[in-house]
Enzyme design. Structure first.
Site, mmCIF file in Angstrom:
data_model
loop_
_atom_site.group_PDB
_atom_site.id
_atom_site.type_symbol
_atom_site.label_atom_id
_atom_site.label_comp_id
_atom_site.label_asym_id
_atom_site.label_seq_id
_atom_site.Cartn_x
_atom_site.Cartn_y
_atom_site.Cartn_z
ATOM 1 N N GLU A 120 0.817 -1.209 0.000
ATOM 2 C CA GLU A 120 0.000 0.000 0.000
ATOM 3 C C GLU A 120 0.849 1.256 0.000
ATOM 4 O O GLU A 120 0.582 2.209 -0.723
ATOM 5 C CB GLU A 120 -0.941 0.012 1.208
ATOM 6 C CG GLU A 120 -1.874 1.202 1.214
ATOM 7 C CD GLU A 120 -2.953 1.074 2.283
ATOM 8 O OE1 GLU A 120 -3.493 2.117 2.655
ATOM 9 O OE2 GLU A 120 -3.232 -0.044 2.729
ATOM 10 N N CYS A 137 -7.249 -3.850 -14.693
ATOM 11 C CA CYS A 137 -7.260 -4.979 -15.618
ATOM 12 C C CYS A 137 -7.425 -6.243 -14.777
ATOM 13 O O CYS A 137 -6.530 -6.584 -13.982
ATOM 14 C CB CYS A 137 -5.960 -5.028 -16.420
ATOM 15 S SG CYS A 137 -5.830 -6.451 -17.526
ATOM 16 N N CYS A 144 -5.836 -20.244 -18.395
ATOM 17 C CA CYS A 144 -6.611 -20.019 -19.617
ATOM 18 C C CYS A 144 -6.477 -21.229 -20.527
ATOM 19 O O CYS A 144 -5.388 -21.799 -20.657
ATOM 20 C CB CYS A 144 -6.112 -18.768 -20.343
ATOM 21 S SG CYS A 144 -7.080 -18.346 -21.811
ATOM 22 N N CYS A 148 -3.201 -19.298 -26.709
ATOM 23 C CA CYS A 148 -2.656 -18.403 -27.731
ATOM 24 C C CYS A 148 -1.138 -18.389 -27.612
ATOM 25 O O CYS A 148 -0.590 -18.298 -26.509
ATOM 26 C CB CYS A 148 -3.224 -16.998 -27.566
ATOM 27 S SG CYS A 148 -5.015 -16.916 -27.779
ATOM 28 N N CYS A 151 0.877 -15.593 -25.479
ATOM 29 C CA CYS A 151 0.376 -15.187 -24.163
ATOM 30 C C CYS A 151 0.915 -16.080 -23.055
ATOM 31 O O CYS A 151 0.798 -17.305 -23.123
ATOM 32 C CB CYS A 151 -1.150 -15.217 -24.166
ATOM 33 S SG CYS A 151 -1.910 -14.754 -22.592
ATOM 34 N N CYS A 364 0.221 -6.396 -21.285
ATOM 35 C CA CYS A 364 -0.701 -7.305 -21.946
ATOM 36 C C CYS A 364 -0.026 -8.622 -22.311
ATOM 37 O O CYS A 364 1.041 -8.644 -22.920
ATOM 38 C CB CYS A 364 -1.235 -6.626 -23.210
ATOM 39 S SG CYS A 364 -2.478 -7.574 -24.098
#
Length: 385
Positions: A120, A137, A144, A148, A151, A364
């Site tokens: 914090e 996000c 997953c 892909c 990723c 990303c």
């Protein structure tokens, strides 16, 4: 975490908790909502000072918890983007990212990985956060299944769906750490949101109706799951849809998005067009640029032709230069290659996404969990969580 979580429960459910399990008057439900999402948010039921002690005890005895998550670790990048690792099960971790407005920067953006006690303090050391937006996000699954090729999340496989409570709690934890309300939420973290639609829709409704984040400030990103867009359209959400396209044709897409085998390129674009007709909401296309795979000017021209044919002037492309991931067999395109690609788009509306948080593996495609990252032998990745 108890399966009976108050966060992301509908108002009708909270009213039943108040009346049936606590034998309290109906107006206490408003105080319960304020205790979860108001200025003095309680991490635990015992901290809900707005509610009588006997009511809190009744909820605990009935097996309810708030649903707040434990932040195990966090790291803050030089540009103010921060990543937190939150525990969602006994041995399960997911990551969420906070992205302040691009004009923000960290006072000490060393990328140091910190425990909860220090997170914090470091996160609130971001200059300018009080004047700018904060985007969260969030992850929708542990792992997953899409695999892909570019990723990091896909490398670890799929474990389970997150609940609506576990999704919303990621936003609450980021707000607490930054000391600021989240203005925008993007479902672009770990997982494929459309394979967990019920929980994702529930989380969106909570974020919109209870926390007060505008529907048009929420974006759901999907690689494309057959029959899912028609179902999403029926939910009548104001959220923005982002399609992870990544290729100008089916053959190229199959090379990098294995699930494209079950969802042909033209069928996906036809379903996107249907979604636009049903909702009136413009759809954004995401395109991760991979050097030598999908970044040539001729591929940009082919992409432009098909998007214009399907959507006219209504298509918008979000161009994402790939973020390098150790152990993944792709190459980041040069800056010149990115601009050559965009220059060949022939008038298609587009933006080039600025990379944020890559120095702490928060950009990303870079999210994964502590156990999985170690097991893949990528100990050298920056800022492991």
């Amino acid at each position: 975490m108890s399966a009976k979580t108050l966060i992301a429960s509908s108002l009708d459910v909270l009213r039943r908790v108040v009346s049936e399990e606590c034998a309290a008057p109906a107006w206490r439900a408003k105080q319960l909502v304020d205790s979860l999402y108001g200025k003095r948010r309680a991490r635990a039921i015992e901290d809900m000072e707005l509610l009588p002690r006997e009511m809190r005890r009744a909820m605990e005895d009935a097996g309810w918890s708030t649903g707040r998550l434990d932040v195990v670790k966090g790291s803050l990048g030089r540009d103010g983007a921060g990543k937190i690792s939150v525990r969602v099960g006994e041995r399960e971790l997911v990551e969420a990212v906070g992205i302040p407005d691009a004009s923000c920067y960290a006072r000490d953006g060393s990328g140091e990985v910190l425990g909860r006690a220090d997170v914090e303090t470091m996160f609130r050391g971001v200059d300018g956060w009080d004047k700018n937006r904060l985007t969260a996000c969030v992850s929708s699954q542990v792992g997953c299944a899409m695999k892909c090729s570019f990723c990091a999340t896909g490398l670890q496989g799929f474990k389970r769906n997150l609940s609506a409570s576990e999704i919303v709690s990621q936003v609450l934890e980021l707000e607490e750490l930054y000391g600021k309300r989240v203005s925008d939420v993007v479902f672009m973290g770990m997982g494929e949101p459309m394979l967990n639609m019920k929980a994702v829709v529930g989380a969106i409704r909570c974020l919109n109706e209870d926390i007060g984040i505008g529907g048009r400030h929420i974006t759901v990103s999907t690689v494309g799951i057959p029959n899912s867009l028609a179902k999403l359209a029926k939910e009548k959400l104001q959220a923005t849809l982002a399609i992870s396209l990544h290729a100008p044709d089916q053959e190229t897409r199959l090379r990098i998005v294995p699930s494209a085998k079950h969802y042909p390129y033209e069928d996906l674009l036809d379903d996107v067009k249907m979604y636009f007709r049903e909702t009136g909401r413009r759809v954004t296309f995401e395109y991760t640029l991979l050097a030598g795979v999908n970044d040539s000017p001729s591929q940009a021209q082919a992409l432009s032709r098909i998007l214009k044919r399907k959507f006219g002037a209504g298509a918008h492309l979000n161009v994402i230069p790939w973020n390098s991931i150790e152990g993944v067999d792709h190459v980041k395109p040069s800056r010149n290659a990115v601009h050559r690609f965009c220059g060949a788009l022939g008038g298609i509306s587009h933006t080039i996404r600025r990379t944020r948080g890559d120095d702490v593996s928060a950009a990303c495609g870079m999210l994964t969990g502590d156990f999985e990252r170690r097991s893949l032998g990528r100990r050298s990745m920056n800022a492991e969580l």
